[in-house]
Each structure stands twice: as C-alpha cells, then as structure tokens.
Design an enzyme around this catalytic site. Structure first.
Site, PDB file in Angstrom:
ATOM      1  N   ASP A   7       0.862  -1.181   0.000  1.00 29.55           N
ATOM      2  CA  ASP A   7       0.000   0.000   0.000  1.00 29.55           C
ATOM      3  C   ASP A   7       0.899   1.232   0.000  1.00 29.55           C
ATOM      4  O   ASP A   7       1.553   1.538   1.007  1.00 29.55           O
ATOM      5  CB  ASP A   7      -0.905  -0.029   1.240  1.00 29.55           C
ATOM      6  CG  ASP A   7      -1.690   1.264   1.434  1.00 29.55           C
ATOM      7  OD1 ASP A   7      -1.877   1.996   0.450  1.00 29.55           O
ATOM      8  OD2 ASP A   7      -2.111   1.521   2.578  1.00 29.55           O
ATOM      9  N   ASN A  10       0.485   8.625   0.293  1.00 25.46           N
ATOM     10  CA  ASN A  10       1.127   9.894  -0.032  1.00 25.46           C
ATOM     11  C   ASN A  10       2.349  10.178   0.823  1.00 25.46           C
ATOM     12  O   ASN A  10       3.198  10.980   0.440  1.00 25.46           O
ATOM     13  CB  ASN A  10       0.116  11.035   0.130  1.00 25.46           C
ATOM     14  CG  ASN A  10      -0.918  11.037  -0.971  1.00 25.46           C
ATOM     15  OD1 ASN A  10      -0.586  11.111  -2.142  1.00 25.46           O
ATOM     16  ND2 ASN A  10      -2.184  10.938  -0.600  1.00 25.46           N
ATOM     17  N   SER A  11       2.446   9.536   1.978  1.00 22.60           N
ATOM     18  CA  SER A  11       3.600   9.797   2.846  1.00 22.60           C
ATOM     19  C   SER A  11       4.209   8.537   3.445  1.00 22.60           C
ATOM     20  O   SER A  11       5.322   8.592   3.957  1.00 22.60           O
ATOM     21  CB  SER A  11       3.209  10.751   3.985  1.00 22.60           C
ATOM     22  OG  SER A  11       2.127  10.222   4.726  1.00 22.60           O
ATOM     23  N   PHE A  13       4.737   4.034   3.117  1.00 15.31           N
ATOM     24  CA  PHE A  13       4.736   2.825   2.312  1.00 15.31           C
ATOM     25  C   PHE A  13       4.529   1.663   3.270  1.00 15.31           C
ATOM     26  O   PHE A  13       5.326   1.441   4.172  1.00 15.31           O
ATOM     27  CB  PHE A  13       6.082   2.704   1.587  1.00 15.31           C
ATOM     28  CG  PHE A  13       6.223   1.491   0.716  1.00 15.31           C
ATOM     29  CD1 PHE A  13       5.269   1.182  -0.233  1.00 15.31           C
ATOM     30  CD2 PHE A  13       7.332   0.662   0.821  1.00 15.31           C
ATOM     31  CE1 PHE A  13       5.407   0.068  -1.048  1.00 15.31           C
ATOM     32  CE2 PHE A  13       7.483  -0.447   0.013  1.00 15.31           C
ATOM     33  CZ  PHE A  13       6.518  -0.741  -0.926  1.00 15.31           C
ATOM     34  N   LYS A  14       3.420   0.937   3.110  1.00 17.11           N
ATOM     35  CA  LYS A  14       3.079  -0.155   4.022  1.00 17.11           C
ATOM     36  C   LYS A  14       3.016  -1.461   3.247  1.00 17.11           C
ATOM     37  O   LYS A  14       2.527  -1.485   2.115  1.00 17.11           O
ATOM     38  CB  LYS A  14       1.727   0.117   4.683  1.00 17.11           C
ATOM     39  CG  LYS A  14       1.735   1.296   5.652  1.00 17.11           C
ATOM     40  CD  LYS A  14       0.417   2.027   5.683  1.00 17.11           C
ATOM     41  CE  LYS A  14       0.290   2.943   4.480  1.00 17.11           C
ATOM     42  NZ  LYS A  14      -0.916   3.775   4.498  1.00 17.11           N
ATOM     43  N   VAL A 100      -8.334   4.525  -4.602  1.00 22.64           N
ATOM     44  CA  VAL A 100      -8.247   3.076  -4.395  1.00 22.64           C
ATOM     45  C   VAL A 100      -8.025   2.732  -2.930  1.00 22.64           C
ATOM     46  O   VAL A 100      -8.471   1.670  -2.464  1.00 22.64           O
ATOM     47  CB  VAL A 100      -7.141   2.466  -5.290  1.00 22.64           C
ATOM     48  CG1 VAL A 100      -5.745   2.878  -4.814  1.00 22.64           C
ATOM     49  CG2 VAL A 100      -7.256   0.955  -5.362  1.00 22.64           C
ATOM     50  N   ASP A 101      -7.385   3.603  -2.159  1.00 22.79           N
ATOM     51  CA  ASP A 101      -7.206   3.334  -0.737  1.00 22.79           C
ATOM     52  C   ASP A 101      -8.542   3.360  -0.002  1.00 22.79           C
ATOM     53  O   ASP A 101      -8.810   2.504   0.856  1.00 22.79           O
ATOM     54  CB  ASP A 101      -6.216   4.320  -0.116  1.00 22.79           C
ATOM     55  CG  ASP A 101      -6.559   5.788  -0.382  1.00 22.79           C
ATOM     56  OD1 ASP A 101      -7.373   6.076  -1.283  1.00 22.79           O
ATOM     57  OD2 ASP A 101      -5.995   6.657   0.319  1.00 22.79           O
ATOM     58  N   THR A 122      -2.215  11.727   4.925  1.00 19.63           N
ATOM     59  CA  THR A 122      -1.995  13.077   4.420  1.00 19.63           C
ATOM     60  C   THR A 122      -3.332  13.808   4.343  1.00 19.63           C
ATOM     61  O   THR A 122      -3.445  14.984   4.686  1.00 19.63           O
ATOM     62  CB  THR A 122      -1.327  13.022   3.040  1.00 19.63           C
ATOM     63  OG1 THR A 122      -0.073  12.342   3.164  1.00 19.63           O
ATOM     64  CG2 THR A 122      -1.092  14.414   2.489  1.00 19.63           C
ATOM     65  N   THR A 172       1.043  27.864  22.592  1.00 25.26           N
ATOM     66  CA  THR A 172       0.789  27.875  21.152  1.00 25.26           C
ATOM     67  C   THR A 172       0.872  26.482  20.534  1.00 25.26           C
ATOM     68  O   THR A 172       0.015  26.092  19.737  1.00 25.26           O
ATOM     69  CB  THR A 172       1.784  28.813  20.437  1.00 25.26           C
ATOM     70  OG1 THR A 172       1.560  30.144  20.881  1.00 25.26           O
ATOM     71  CG2 THR A 172       1.588  28.769  18.920  1.00 25.26           C
TER      72      THR A 172
END
Length: 244
Positions: A7, A10-11, A13-14, A100-101, A122, A172
C-alpha cells in the site's frame, strides 16, 4: 513462493505478507520521499510470487516502486477501484475517481456491518457504508498533520509539529495540536452523527498513520491499522488473474 501486499500512500509505504487465510499479516510501515524510494528501503523489500499493489502516491514514485517490485516478484498486480466488488458498491458515478485506498478500506470493512471508515493520513477521508455493502458517500479534508504543515508554511513562527491536546490550551504548540486534532475529530463526529440518523448502529473504524492520536478523542472508535491491506487481500482473492 509467498505473495505480498503493498500500500503506497502519499507519505508512507506499508506492506505485509498475504496470509493463507486471505488476510494481511504483520504490517511494516516506512516513510518515503515524494518522488522516489530510498536505496535502503528498496534493498529491504521482500520477494516472492505475486506483489499486489495499491497506490495513491505520485506517478513517479509509483513507477519507481513498481520497477523495484518487478525485479523481486514473478508478477506485479495493480489494484483498481471498481463500481462493485466483493459485495461493496461504490457511490461514485465515476468509480475510477474514488481513491483506491478508500475503496480497499471498504472492502476490508465489508463484513463488519454498517461502518463509518475514517482514514487519517496526508488527507482525512470519511466514508459511510451500510450493512448491505452500499457506499453512501464520504468526505475529504486535510489531516491534522497536513493542517499543521500548511499553517507553518504560511506562518513560519507556528511550529509544524509538537504540542498536546487540551480542550482550551494555554500554549501555542498545544493550541495548534488541539485545534487541528479537534477539527478532524469534529468532522468525524459530525459524520457519525449524521450516519446514525439513517443507520443504527454504525461502527466507527479508524486507520492510517494519524489514527492513534485521534483514538483517545473518539470514544468507541475501533483501530484497524491494516484495513487497506486487508481490503487489498480481498481484491486479490477476487482478481487472481488480474493483468500486470
């Protein structure tokens, strides 16, 4: 030779082995660059018979990953969103425009009854599916991480990370964490409230790298970290001869 599930988000990889019972095994997750995979990650990839791949990443990175997998696997099969699969029917008039995810997460949740599936990566995605497998539609927003990064880009004095959630923060960094996490929680809670007007009961499922931070703020939510890979396993079972 063993089959594996991949899988590419965007950030992150699994990947995980495809178990004999048709589900994902132990999941490994690595951060990746926007355009290319590092040499260290490429060298550590498994090998085997068939690599089943789902990707929403940039085309250049997707092509890079697939090229590495072709060197290590006999076959590389790419999952695609379909209007209907394994009892799931997608609400989109143009199913190919449904990520697709998100599609695979619904496949992974199909046996769980009426569900609201929230993916926190993401993007923050929220999708409703009834007990008959009909996708009722969903929402897309920025995830808390992306909100923080966007604020930092526009106002560098605002830290891009850090801080702890509080209902009314007096710092903050804490205020940023509380505001961005709170915005995501509010969207999910609103979606769950609306879903429950038509479907009862509705189970709330969370997945994605940002899910653990939101779980304490969403009582009753269930953590399903391998949901997309479980759905990819379902897709593989229904498309054993899919084209490379």
């Amino acid at each position: 030779m063993s089959d594996w599930l991949f899988d590419l988000g965007n950030s992150r990889f699994k990947f995980a082995p495809l178990r004999s019972d048709g589900r994902a095994g132990d999941v490994q997750a690595w951060a990746h660059g926007v355009q290319a995979m590092s040499a260290d990650i490429a060298a550590a990839l498994p090998s085997g018979g068939t690599a089943w791949v789902a990707s929403v990443a940039a085309p250049a990175l997707t092509a890079d990953v697939i090229a590495h997998l072709r060197e290590r696997f006999t076959h590389v099969r790419i999952a695609r969103t379909l209007a209907e699969c394994a009892g799931v029917r997608v609400a989109y008039a143009q199913p190919e425009k449904f990520g697709v995810d998100r599609f695979l997460a619904l496949l992974g949740a199909r046996a769980l009854g009426s569900v609201l599936v929230a993916g926190v990566g993401t993007a923050l995605t929220v999708d409703l599916m009834d007990a008959d497998g009909l996708h009722r539609g969903g929402r897309i927003s920025a995830s808390p991480t992306t909100m923080r990064e966007a604020l930092h880009q526009r106002a560098a004095q605002l830290p891009a990370s850090g801080g702890d959630y509080a209902e009314f923060a007096n710092d903050t960094a804490d205020a940023l964490a509380s505001g961005c996490d709170g915005a995501a929680v509010a969207l999910i809670e609103r979606s769950l409230q609306q879903a429950s007007l038509d479907l009862a009961p509705v189970r709330l499922l969370l997945h994605g790298g940002g899910a653990p931070a939101l779980l304490p703020l969403l009582p009753g939510a269930e953590h399903h970290p391998s949901l997309v890979l479980d759905g990819l396993a379902v897709w593989a079972a229904h498309h054993p001869t899919a084209a490379d």
